[in-house]
Each structure stands twice: as C-alpha cells, then as structure tokens.
Scaffold this active site. Structure first.
Site, PDB file in Angstrom:
ATOM      1  N   LYS A  77       0.841  -1.203   0.000  1.00 57.00           N
ATOM      2  CA  LYS A  77       0.000   0.000   0.000  1.00 57.00           C
ATOM      3  C   LYS A  77       0.870   1.244   0.000  1.00 57.00           C
ATOM      4  O   LYS A  77       0.643   2.184  -0.771  1.00 57.00           O
ATOM      5  CB  LYS A  77      -0.923  -0.018   1.232  1.00 57.00           C
ATOM      6  CG  LYS A  77      -2.056  -1.024   1.103  1.00 57.00           C
ATOM      7  CD  LYS A  77      -2.796  -1.255   2.408  1.00 57.00           C
ATOM      8  CE  LYS A  77      -3.845  -2.357   2.198  1.00 57.00           C
ATOM      9  NZ  LYS A  77      -4.484  -2.802   3.453  1.00 57.00           N
ATOM     10  N   GLN A  97      -4.047  -1.274   9.739  1.00 54.27           N
ATOM     11  CA  GLN A  97      -4.114  -2.600   9.113  1.00 54.27           C
ATOM     12  C   GLN A  97      -4.776  -3.611  10.058  1.00 54.27           C
ATOM     13  O   GLN A  97      -4.389  -3.729  11.222  1.00 54.27           O
ATOM     14  CB  GLN A  97      -2.697  -3.065   8.737  1.00 54.27           C
ATOM     15  CG  GLN A  97      -2.650  -4.396   8.025  1.00 54.27           C
ATOM     16  CD  GLN A  97      -3.274  -4.357   6.624  1.00 54.27           C
ATOM     17  OE1 GLN A  97      -3.149  -3.369   5.897  1.00 54.27           O
ATOM     18  NE2 GLN A  97      -3.959  -5.425   6.257  1.00 54.27           N
ATOM     19  N   ASP A 136     -10.152   3.519   4.531  1.00 55.96           N
ATOM     20  CA  ASP A 136     -10.542   2.111   4.385  1.00 55.96           C
ATOM     21  C   ASP A 136     -12.071   1.989   4.322  1.00 55.96           C
ATOM     22  O   ASP A 136     -12.601   0.948   3.940  1.00 55.96           O
ATOM     23  CB  ASP A 136     -10.025   1.317   5.604  1.00 55.96           C
ATOM     24  CG  ASP A 136      -9.251   0.078   5.209  1.00 55.96           C
ATOM     25  OD1 ASP A 136      -9.137  -0.179   3.998  1.00 55.96           O
ATOM     26  OD2 ASP A 136      -8.774  -0.633   6.114  1.00 55.96           O
TER      27      ASP A 136
END
Ligand code: NDP
Length: 285
Positions: A50, A94, A117
């Site tokens: 990412k 994460q 996200d």
C-alpha cells in the site's frame, strides 16, 4: 469454453495512472499514514504494498510500525494524533489487530473524514444508504472491475459467499444499489452449491481455499474471487502459494469471466485505497 480472465493488475495500473495525473495538478499531494501493529507477515506485505503504490501515485505516504505488545491506549493515542494532524488526509490501521486490541474500538476512533478504508460505522452506514464517498476499498474495487468489464448488473442474480463487514455485506449492498437481485451465503447456508449455481455474478469472500468448485458455477457466470489463502507449496520460492476461494483451473472452463488470485481483486483494493485518499484530501480542502 474458457473464461475471460479479468486482469485486475492492468485495470488497477490504469486507475493509478489517472490518480497520478490528478495529483500532479494538485497544490499539495494527499498524505496517507498506514499503521501496522505486530509482525504478521501477510499484514507486513500488504502495508508495504500500500505504501509503495501510494508513493508511485505521487502521494505522501508514511508507515508507522508498532510492536505487537502495543496497548490499545497507545494505539488510540496515535490515531488521535493522526486525526489532529492536518498534513494527514488518510489513516489506515491494518487489520486484524493483535487479540488484546479491539478492531472496532480503534476503527470508531478514526476521524470518518480520514477513514480511507471506509470501515468507520459512519462510512459503512453511508455506503448502505448508497450515499458513501469513502466506500470500503475491496467492495468498491469489485464494482469497478465489473463496470470496466461491462458486466451487466441490473436485474441479474448475484450471490455473495461471505458476510463480513469488510467485504461480504458491503459488496451485497453495492450490487443491490445497482439493481442486482442479491443473496448472501455464509457458513450456516444449507446446500451452498444450489444457491451459487443460480448466480450470474458470484462473489467468493470466504477465506477457504478452493471452496467454490466448477460444479457450483452457472455456465457463463462472472466469478469474482476475493479470497487470499496461503497454502503450503514446497516448489514455491517462499514455501507457500497464494490461492483464492475458487478452484481457478476448474472454474475457468465453466465461467464466462473470472478474476485470478493473485492479480484480480487485490490490486483493485489498493487502487481504491488511493482513490479514497484522493477523495478524502479533496473533501478536506
Ligand atoms: P471473514 O473471515 O471475516 O469472513 C468469512 C466469511 O465466510 C464469513 O461470513 C463466514 O461465515 C463465511 N464462511 C466461512 N466458511 C464458509 C463455508 N464453508 N461456506 C460458506 N461460507 C463460509 O473474511 P473476510 O471477508 O475478511 O475475507 C474473506 C477472504 O477474502 C479472506 O481470504 C481474505 O484474506 C480475503 N480478502 C482479500 C482482500 C483483497 O484485497 N483481495 C481484502 C479483504 C479480504 P460466518 O459469518 O457464518 O462465519
């Protein structure tokens, strides 16, 4: 019949290039901070990918790697600091987090405007209402794949296997918003094959290697394989291979189109993360 292979890597690269061009015209590049707690090898790879891809697109990208024993309080304090930091447009923590930290408490603490996200309850709620801007990355990436490949959605029968808050539920909502007739399956579904065989669009988001076999697929269906499973493979350089939730070799002889693993949904998830960061930066400006 051999299915069309949906090339997520190629489509994601085109999206990344258009994001890069948009960023090049901005006064200030959007900034994302990716937070990783612990040393889970898969999470480590995902966060590095990412970070690297965001940089390629011209974003400011920072990774904060914290030890596994970081307390929930310490992590909350870091998220609070990032919430207040005006140079940070997007925050991604994460998942999964170590067991002593509550995923949902941490997600609820992220400023919804920086939740790239798309997993904060506000963003999930807006997604459910069809009014989301920061839509969860994987479902958003799947919808983009279907659109790019001109797969008809309105009126078709879509079956989603898996009901997680991250993938299964939001992708079902997005398909419904585009007028598909949607069924969601899970571990308690009886006779799964009889349901999946009705699907014009079949989404597998389970985490069980090769659960979906050729006989569970309607001839000509579009099959989207979200699963990423590590299975032992002594002949592979790292001793394991990545496989999806679909038996790719069997399925490709029945399906009309199918995503590979790797190279299907995964790159699209990262492309959508970048798009969300860009949208967050534009909205905050
Ligand atoms: P979860 O573990 O949160 O959810 C799995 C779902 O699958 C659950 O709803 C579970 O049912 C259901 N399930 C489990 N076993 C069966 C079965 N035998 N038959 C039918 N349904 C079953 O997983 P996620 O949604 O987070 O992830 C799913 C997969 O997608 C994983 O492999 C993950 O690594 C991958 N993934 C890939 C991404 C990408 O970018 N490519 C992004 C996110 C995830 P129940 O609710 O009843 O327990």
């Amino acid at each position: 019949m051999s299915a069309q292979i949906i090339d997520g890597t190629k489509i994601a690269a085109q999206i990344t290039e258009s994001i890069r061009e948009r960023i090049a015209r901005m006064e200030r590049a959007p900034g994302i901070t990716v937070v990783l707690v612990g040393d889970d090898p898969a999470s480590n790879v995902y966060t590095s990918m990412k970070e690297v891809n965001c940089r390629k697109a011209g974003m400011r990208s920072e990774k904060i790697a914290l030890p596994a024993q970081t307390s929930e309080g310490e992590l909350l304090a870091i998220v609070e600091r990032l919430n207040k930091d005006d140079s940070v447009d997007g925050i991604l923590v994460q998942l999964p987090l170590p067991k002593h930290i509550s995923d949902s408490r941490i997600i609820r603490c992220i400023d919804p405007a920086k939740d790239v996200d798309g997993l904060h309850p506000i963003n999930l709620g807006l997604t459910q209402l069809g009014k989301g801007t920061l839509v969860p990355c994987t479902p958003k990436g799947i919808m983009r794949l279907l659109t790019e490949c001109r797969v008809p959605i309105a009126g078709v029968r879509a079956v989603v296997v898996g009901r997680s808050n991250i993938v299964g539920k939001p992708i079902a909502q997005l398909l419904l918003h585009q007028d598909a007739t949607v069924t969601i399956c899970h571990s308690k579904t009886r006779d799964l094959a009889s349901v999946t065989r009705q699907a014009d669009i079949l989404i597998a988001a389970v985490g069980v290697p090769k659960l979906i076999t050729a006989d569970m697929i309607k001839p000509g269906a579009t099959v989207i394989d979200v699963g990423v499973n590590r299975v032992p493979d002594p002949s592979a350089p790292k001793g394991y291979a990545l496989v999806g939730d679909v038996d790719f070799e069997g399925a490709r002889s029945v399906a009309g189109a199918i995503t590979p693993v790797p190279g299907g949904v995964g790159p699209m998830t990262i492309a959508m993360l970048m798009e969300n960061t860009l949208l967050a930066a534009e909205a905050r400006k």
